[in-house]
Scaffold this active site. Structure first.
Site, PDB file in Angstrom:
ATOM      1  NE  ARG A 188       8.009  -1.743 -44.446  1.00  0.00           N
ATOM      2  CZ  ARG A 188       7.737  -1.296 -45.672  1.00  0.00           C
ATOM      3  NH1 ARG A 188       6.948  -2.001 -46.466  1.00  0.00           N
ATOM      4  NH2 ARG A 188       8.256  -0.163 -46.090  1.00  0.00           N
ATOM      5  CD  GLU A 242       4.066  -6.148 -44.935  1.00  0.00           C
ATOM      6  OE1 GLU A 242       4.396  -6.820 -45.932  1.00  0.00           O
ATOM      7  OE2 GLU A 242       3.896  -4.923 -44.968  1.00  0.00           O
ATOM      8  NE  ARG A 263       4.860  -9.582 -55.178  1.00  0.00           N
ATOM      9  CZ  ARG A 263       4.268  -8.637 -55.903  1.00  0.00           C
ATOM     10  NH1 ARG A 263       4.936  -8.071 -56.890  1.00  0.00           N
ATOM     11  NH2 ARG A 263       3.049  -8.260 -55.648  1.00  0.00           N
ATOM     12  CG  HIS A 264       5.968 -10.119 -49.700  1.00  0.00           C
ATOM     13  ND1 HIS A 264       5.205 -10.622 -50.725  1.00  0.00           N
ATOM     14  CD2 HIS A 264       5.594  -8.824 -49.539  1.00  0.00           C
ATOM     15  CE1 HIS A 264       4.395  -9.673 -51.168  1.00  0.00           C
ATOM     16  NE2 HIS A 264       4.615  -8.566 -50.463  1.00  0.00           N
ATOM     17  CD  GLU A 285       6.342  -2.045 -55.021  1.00  0.00           C
ATOM     18  OE1 GLU A 285       7.200  -1.359 -54.450  1.00  0.00           O
ATOM     19  OE2 GLU A 285       5.641  -2.901 -54.440  1.00  0.00           O
ATOM     20  CB  SER A 316       6.454   2.392 -53.029  1.00  0.00           C
ATOM     21  OG  SER A 316       5.253   3.072 -52.808  1.00  0.00           O
ATOM     22  NE  ARG A 372       9.334  -7.538 -53.688  1.00  0.00           N
ATOM     23  CZ  ARG A 372       8.214  -6.840 -53.550  1.00  0.00           C
ATOM     24  NH1 ARG A 372       8.012  -5.759 -54.301  1.00  0.00           N
ATOM     25  NH2 ARG A 372       7.303  -7.204 -52.672  1.00  0.00           N
TER      26      ARG A 372
END
Length: 609
Positions: free
Chosen positions: A379, A381, A387-388, A531, A534, A583
């Site tokens: 990812r 991002e 948490r990323h 979370e 998903s 996670r």
């Protein structure tokens, strides 16, 4: 009678006194009364003393050449003898030094055969292990050593161990060291001077002083009962017979493993003392991650990560799933709304897969009705949060359903139950080690799936005084935490599911809610209010998914064309989920940063080591 031969005269009083002392008073008197005509001229007075008092008799007889040669030969012989004795003395000194050096030298040891072990020195660095032979030595595990007769290797047994030098203390004629295996299994070993063999003992002590902590060593020792507090084996220790360094660590390390193993509470409490423990910054730890992972808790975290993968596989295999492996180089985006890494692919642009989403759906079209994959997810991002990550490990599953996506939620719930229950039993030792440094409680969960619908979540959050607007926006981190706390209080669980998310915040492949197109047949799963997963029922109708893609303004490239075409050839209705491994580890263990759950994390600022 005094000779009348002219002599050098000194008129000073000091000269007279010397004359009296040398020749007597009569000579001195004659000297003083001598007429001036007998005084020698200045030039004569400056003649060498040897000529001044030389006899006027005939000159000495000249030596022959043979005599001169003999004298020279004698002189050279004396010189040669002197040099010989000097060289002999130096040779004896050198031989003594060499003997002492040889006696004290600690050479490398090459183990070729255990049967020849007695011919090898009991100390010294091991020659570089280059697969020369298999010596026949049998290495044992520290955990199998004990002080009781029930132990696999109890008192009186002689064993070989290979491990890391955790600590060493040499003082006088004794040494105590702790050997570490598997990061958290440790045993004490000791050596004491042997009065019957002092030279060998001195050599052993000398070698032990050269060992550095964190070095890999081979140690042979005899198990004996003991009361030890500094090791995990507390009822036994080893009496050292042989010890060899296999791989020496630098004397100066970036930080000490014992410092990396301290809890934040322990470090904080030490700050007001005379000897505060150092704070190790996250970047320092990650720059030398291999060293950081030697800390028992950090090492155990990696073992728990492995355990979750194992339990994930176990549960899904037992529920009829097949493991697949999908491409990570793809022609276009697999997740709308997520950043993508691009790379040159023979003149065209390819992407690193943001998930195996499209391919696991095509696997359902291939009549692989239940599939899963464990693989990397990328990812792009620029999220610098706790948490990323830019690369993480995805635990993905997809399955054909008959009528409702709850079929999938039940499968996933059973899978997580299997993980939660077995972690606490089969990996209890690792969890105990981790919780010594990072405090946490076991995750609580319900026997049946705990599923909240979106409207209920909105009501809970409004009661918590959050402004939810039109109730069609995604949840913030603070809202997720508040929702998790409320669910824990109301339902008594740390693990729950939330479904019916608004359609506008879900990917294009999500099936709309049949009753209200503003919402979708999608869901997220949470641990401790954050979370971890998903998922959704997928839109398997080719016309409907094309319509949604167009509504979201996504270009249908080659990758999506193949994906949609697989539905045109007939496909079962299906649903699935994508879980972030790091996670799960991060939240299950109550860690403060997801990077602690990643072996070598990748974030916007880190692409090494």
């Amino acid at each position: 009678m005094v000779s009348t031969t002219p002599m050098l005269l000194f008129l000073s009083s000091a000269g007279v006194r010397r004359a009296v002392g040398r020749f007597g008073p009569s000579v001195a008197t004659a000297f003083l009364n001598a007429p001036t005509s007998t005084v020698m001229p200045m030039a004569t007075r400056q003649q060498p003393l040897s000529t001044r008092f030389m006899s006027t008799d005939a000159p000495a007889e000249e030596k022959t050449e043979e005599e001169k040669a003999a004298i020279k030969a004698q002189r050279e012989a004396r010189k040669a003898e002197k040099e010989r004795k000097k060289a002999e003395k130096a040779a004896k000194k050198a031989a003594k030094a060499a003997a002492e050096e040889a006696a004290n030298r600690i050479d490398d040891v090459t183990y070729l055969s255990a049967s020849e072990q007695e011919s090898y020195e009991p100390m010294g660095d091991m020659s570089v292990v280059m697969s020369r032979s298999r010596s026949g030595r049998e290495f044992v595990n520290v955990g199998d050593i004990g002080g009781s007769d029930d132990a696999k290797y109890g008192p009186g047994k002689t064993v070989w161990l290979r491990g890391r030098l955790n600590s060493i203390r040499v003082k006088g004629g004794s040494c105590f060291l702790v050997l570490r295996q598997n990061s958290f299994d440790t045993v004490q070993a000791c050596f004491f001077k042997d009065e019957e063999n002092p030279d060998q003992s001195a050599k052993m002590i000398k070698y032990l002083k050269t060992l550095t902590t964190e070095s890999m060593v081979d140690l042979e020792g005899t198990v004996t009962t003991a009361d030890v507090r500094s090791a995990s084996i507390q009822d036994a220790e080893l009496v050292i017979k042989r010890i060899h360094s296999v791989s020496k660590a630098d004397a100066m390390l970036p930080f000490l493993v014992e410092d990396a193993a301290r809890s934040e509470k322990e470090v904080e409490e030490s700050q007001d003392t005379d000897r505060p423990f150092p704070r190790l910054g996250q970047e320092l730890r990650l720059d030398h991650r291999w060293l950081d992972l030697r800390a028992p808790a950090n090492n155990a975290i990696m073992r728990v990560q492995s355990a979750i993968c194992q339990l994930f596989r176990e549960s899904l295999y037992s529920q009829g799933f097949v493991e697949i492996h999908t491409p990570k180089l793809i022609a276009g985006e697999s997740e709308s709304g997520a950043g993508v890494f691009t790379t040159d692919y023979f003149g065209t642009t390819a992407c690193l897969a943001q998930s195996p989403q499209l391919y696991k759906q095509m696997a359902i079209s291939s009549d692989l009705d239940r599939v899963f994959e464990i693989g990397p997810v990328f990812r792009a991002e620029n999220s610098n949060t706790r948490r990323h990550l830019c690369e993480f490990t995805g635990l993905d599953l997809e399955m054909a359903i008959n009528e409702h996506y709850m079929e999938t939620l039940e499968v996933v719930h059973n899978m997580f139950k299997h993980i939660f229950e077995n972690l606490e039993t089969r990996w209890a030792k690792e969890l105990e080690v981790i919780r010594t440094q990072y405090e946490s409680e076991p995750v609580t969960f319900t026997d049946e799936p705990c599923v909240l619908h979106w409207p209920e979540a909105m009501e809970i959050l409004k009661e918590k005084e959050f402004d939810m607007g039109d109730e069609l926006g995604d949840l913030t981190g603070a809202q997720e935490l508040a929702l998790g706390a409320a669910v824990k209080e109301k339902y008594g669980t740390d693990f729950f599911m939330l479904d019916k998310y608004p359609s506008n915040i879900r990917p294009f492949y999500t099936m709309p809610d049949p009753a209200d197109a503003r919402f979708s047949n999608s869901y997220d799963m949470f641990i401790r209010g954050q979370e971890i997963c998903s998922g959704a029922q997928r839109c398997h109708d080719p016309e409907l998914v094309t319509e949604i893609i167009n509504q979201k303004g996504i270009e249908i490239g080659d990758g999506l064309k193949s994906y949609i075409e697989s539905f045109r050839h007939g496909v079962s209705p299906h649903a699935g989920a994508g879980i972030g491994l790091e996670r799960v580890v991060f939240l299950y263990l109550g860690l403060d940063n997801v990077r602690k759950a990643s072996m070598f994390p990748r974030d916007p600022n880190r692409c090494t080591p």
